[in-house]
Motif scaffolding. Structure first.
Motif, mmCIF file in Angstrom:
data_model
loop_
_atom_site.group_PDB
_atom_site.id
_atom_site.type_symbol
_atom_site.label_atom_id
_atom_site.label_comp_id
_atom_site.label_asym_id
_atom_site.label_seq_id
_atom_site.Cartn_x
_atom_site.Cartn_y
_atom_site.Cartn_z
ATOM 1 N N GLU A 54 45.541 37.651 52.141
ATOM 2 C CA GLU A 54 44.663 37.342 53.000
ATOM 3 C C GLU A 54 43.480 36.412 52.205
ATOM 4 O OE1 GLU A 54 44.134 37.519 56.658
ATOM 5 O OE2 GLU A 54 46.209 38.066 56.191
ATOM 6 N N THR A 55 42.828 35.268 52.883
ATOM 7 C CA THR A 55 41.901 34.621 52.295
ATOM 8 C C THR A 55 40.504 34.985 53.326
ATOM 9 O OG1 THR A 55 42.928 32.703 51.625
ATOM 10 C CG2 THR A 55 40.550 32.706 52.223
ATOM 11 N N CYS A 56 39.621 35.710 52.679
ATOM 12 C CA CYS A 56 38.431 36.158 53.615
ATOM 13 C C CYS A 56 37.083 35.396 53.094
ATOM 14 C CB CYS A 56 38.162 37.613 53.559
ATOM 15 S SG CYS A 56 39.738 38.774 53.687
ATOM 16 N N ARG A 57 36.102 35.580 53.796
ATOM 17 C CA ARG A 57 34.905 35.307 53.445
ATOM 18 C C ARG A 57 33.565 36.291 53.412
ATOM 19 N NH1 ARG A 57 32.510 29.251 54.509
ATOM 20 N NH2 ARG A 57 30.817 30.210 53.447
ATOM 21 N N ALA A 58 33.069 36.295 52.651
ATOM 22 C CA ALA A 58 31.896 37.364 52.502
ATOM 23 C C ALA A 58 30.690 36.758 52.766
ATOM 24 C CB ALA A 58 31.879 37.783 51.081
ATOM 25 N N TYR A 59 29.979 37.253 53.890
ATOM 26 C CA TYR A 59 28.687 36.605 54.107
ATOM 27 C C TYR A 59 27.751 37.855 54.138
ATOM 28 C CZ TYR A 59 31.474 33.037 56.789
ATOM 29 O OH TYR A 59 32.180 31.802 57.063
ATOM 30 N N TYR A 105 34.069 33.330 48.440
ATOM 31 C CA TYR A 105 35.381 33.289 48.980
ATOM 32 C C TYR A 105 36.115 34.441 48.167
ATOM 33 C CZ TYR A 105 40.396 31.689 48.322
ATOM 34 O OH TYR A 105 41.717 31.593 47.895
ATOM 35 N N VAL A 106 37.031 35.158 49.129
ATOM 36 C CA VAL A 106 37.830 36.467 48.635
ATOM 37 C C VAL A 106 39.184 36.204 49.037
ATOM 38 C CG1 VAL A 106 37.674 38.979 48.966
ATOM 39 C CG2 VAL A 106 35.689 37.946 48.854
ATOM 40 N N ARG A 107 39.920 36.420 47.922
ATOM 41 C CA ARG A 107 41.486 36.563 48.155
ATOM 42 C C ARG A 107 41.959 37.755 47.709
ATOM 43 N NH1 ARG A 107 46.142 32.234 47.786
ATOM 44 N NH2 ARG A 107 47.921 33.569 46.970
ATOM 45 N N LEU A 108 42.668 38.209 48.736
ATOM 46 C CA LEU A 108 43.223 39.815 48.605
ATOM 47 C C LEU A 108 44.787 39.635 48.507
ATOM 48 C CD1 LEU A 108 43.540 42.971 48.236
ATOM 49 C CD2 LEU A 108 43.136 43.008 50.748
ATOM 50 N N SER A 109 45.561 39.923 47.475
ATOM 51 C CA SER A 109 47.086 39.986 47.350
ATOM 52 C C SER A 109 47.820 40.934 47.338
ATOM 53 C CB SER A 109 47.506 38.747 46.282
ATOM 54 O OG SER A 109 46.822 37.650 46.555
ATOM 55 N N ILE A 110 48.785 41.360 47.959
ATOM 56 C CA ILE A 110 49.484 42.280 47.693
ATOM 57 C C ILE A 110 50.968 42.050 47.348
ATOM 58 C CG2 ILE A 110 50.521 44.650 48.455
ATOM 59 C CD1 ILE A 110 48.054 44.782 50.383
ATOM 60 N N THR A 111 51.681 42.080 46.093
ATOM 61 C CA THR A 111 52.933 41.870 45.913
ATOM 62 C C THR A 111 53.749 43.125 45.946
ATOM 63 O OG1 THR A 111 53.376 42.246 43.398
ATOM 64 C CG2 THR A 111 51.955 40.249 44.284
ATOM 65 N N ARG A 112 55.286 42.810 45.952
ATOM 66 C CA ARG A 112 56.118 44.024 45.862
ATOM 67 C C ARG A 112 56.061 44.683 44.564
ATOM 68 N NH1 ARG A 112 60.026 44.563 50.005
ATOM 69 N NH2 ARG A 112 59.763 42.405 50.308
ATOM 70 N N PRO A 117 53.262 48.467 44.584
ATOM 71 C CA PRO A 117 52.516 47.187 44.702
ATOM 72 C C PRO A 117 51.713 46.852 43.528
ATOM 73 C CG PRO A 117 51.516 48.816 46.040
ATOM 74 C CD PRO A 117 52.615 49.490 45.397
ATOM 75 N N THR A 118 51.599 45.374 43.172
ATOM 76 C CA THR A 118 50.428 44.736 42.562
ATOM 77 C C THR A 118 49.481 44.140 43.345
ATOM 78 O OG1 THR A 118 52.146 44.123 41.027
ATOM 79 C CG2 THR A 118 49.969 43.039 41.082
ATOM 80 N N VAL A 119 48.048 44.850 43.443
ATOM 81 C CA VAL A 119 47.272 44.445 44.211
ATOM 82 C C VAL A 119 46.113 43.692 43.309
ATOM 83 C CG1 VAL A 119 45.353 45.242 45.603
ATOM 84 C CG2 VAL A 119 47.396 46.387 45.428
ATOM 85 N N VAL A 120 45.763 42.330 43.782
ATOM 86 C CA VAL A 120 44.731 41.732 43.068
ATOM 87 C C VAL A 120 43.652 41.148 43.871
ATOM 88 C CG1 VAL A 120 44.439 39.444 41.646
ATOM 89 C CG2 VAL A 120 46.481 40.448 41.311
ATOM 90 N N VAL A 121 42.510 41.236 43.623
ATOM 91 C CA VAL A 121 41.321 40.445 44.291
ATOM 92 C C VAL A 121 40.669 39.622 43.587
ATOM 93 C CG1 VAL A 121 39.371 40.941 45.613
ATOM 94 C CG2 VAL A 121 41.053 42.795 45.734
ATOM 95 N N SER A 122 40.394 38.278 44.011
ATOM 96 C CA SER A 122 39.784 37.346 43.320
ATOM 97 C C SER A 122 38.724 36.707 44.294
ATOM 98 C CB SER A 122 40.812 36.131 42.952
ATOM 99 O OG SER A 122 41.609 35.608 43.917
ATOM 100 N N VAL A 123 37.833 36.307 43.729
ATOM 101 C CA VAL A 123 36.380 35.995 44.152
ATOM 102 C C VAL A 123 35.789 34.598 43.592
ATOM 103 C CG1 VAL A 123 35.873 38.168 45.080
ATOM 104 C CG2 VAL A 123 35.003 37.167 42.923
#
Length: 293
Positions: free
Chosen positions: A38-43, A92-99, A114-120
């Motif tokens: 998911e690509t999210c936005r933090a305001y 900009y926030v990207r949350l990824s969940i891989t198998r 799962p592998t869980v990654v948050v990048s901003v």
């Protein structure tokens, strides 16, 4: 603006420098694109429309049969920790969940670690007092790449496998275009490579139906709701490129751009207009009320 190399990312529970943020080469997200994101936005430190992002993420994971066993609260905590660690409120926030890591076979195992990654990365303030991330209305060009049919890969699944959009954007090399306009196999307008498409004729707002191969964008859903509240008639259906070219105004939506007017399509001028402007203001007000007040 902060150098990306100076940022901290959240990788499987740990905050690490972006330059050291890695996943294993046998992770299925890397090997096969077998992952949801998911690509999210933090305001103002708030994740806008978080519940909608959680719902779509869960839809993607269900379509991929990724039973990750992670709660929405846990995922949100990781995002909040990443924003705080980088001292970011507007981002900009990207949350990824891989198998995750599994044996190198195409057939996935049902058990998932799962592998869980948050990048901003930093973005400008949004809302009524904010500024756009784009400088000019979008120049759009149609491409030969076609949208993958929903029967092959569900359009509602937002996965790491973005080859369809990459091929569409690759066709824009050597042009002045900002976005590729992609059609379905029947030649109907589907969406941009990374955006939903809207156009206005005689005061009515039109957008391709999500019953076709169209991602149900979060921003798309909000604009649909705002249009209803502003008494702007909305029609969803199947449209030819000629319908968009004959429009009074047109725009694109995605989480980062928000609403971006279309300056031209294939060198034919389109432009924004009163409906685009009204909905853009309404969107800014929604962000302001939800995240800054």
């Amino acid at each position: 603006m902060t150098d990306t190399r100076d940022l901290l990312y959240h990788v499987d529970g740990d905050l690490v420098p972006a330059s050291e943020a890695t996943v294993r080469v046998d992770d299925r997200g890397f090997r096969y694109g077998d992952a949801a994101f998911e690509t999210c936005r933090a305001y103002g430190g708030t994740i806008f429309a978080w519940d909608a992002h959680v719902d779509r993420l869960e839809t993607t994971c269900e379509l991929l049969s990724i039973d990750h066993d992670l709660s929405a609260a846990d995922l949100r905590r990781r995002i909040d920790e990443t924003l705080a660690a980088n001292d970011l409120a507007d981002a900009y926030v990207r949350l990824s969940i891989t198998r995750g890591v599994q044996p190198g076979k195409l057939t996935p195992r049902s058990a998932v670690d799962p592998t869980v990654v948050v990048s901003v990365k930093p973005l400008p303030r949004g809302g009524v007092e904010g500024e756009r991330v784009w400088d000019e209305p979008a120049i759009v060009r149609t491409v030969d790449t076609r949208r993958i049919p929903d029967e092959a890969i569900p359009a509602a699944a937002k996965t790491h496998n973005y080859l369809n959009g990459i091929l569409a954007r690759a066709e824009l090399r050597g042009t002045d275009a900002d976005e590729a306009l992609v059609c379905d196999l029947e030649g109907n307008v589907a969406e941009g490579a990374a955006s939903n498409v809207w156009f206005v004729r005689d005061g009515t707002l039109y957008t391709p139906t999500i019953e076709g191969p169209v991602l149900p964008g979060i921003t798309r859903g909000i604009v649909r709701e705002l249009a209803s509240g502003a008494d702007v008639p909305v029609s969803e259906g199947s449209y030819a490129i000629e319908d968009v070219l004959a429009a009074d105004e047109a725009f694109l939506t995605n989480r980062t751009w928000e609403l971006r007017p279309i300056a031209s399509i294939d060198d034919i001028a389109v432009g924004g207009g009163p409906v685009t402007g009204r909905l853009s203001r309404a969107y800014d007000e929604r962000v302001e009320d939800s995240c800054y007040r």
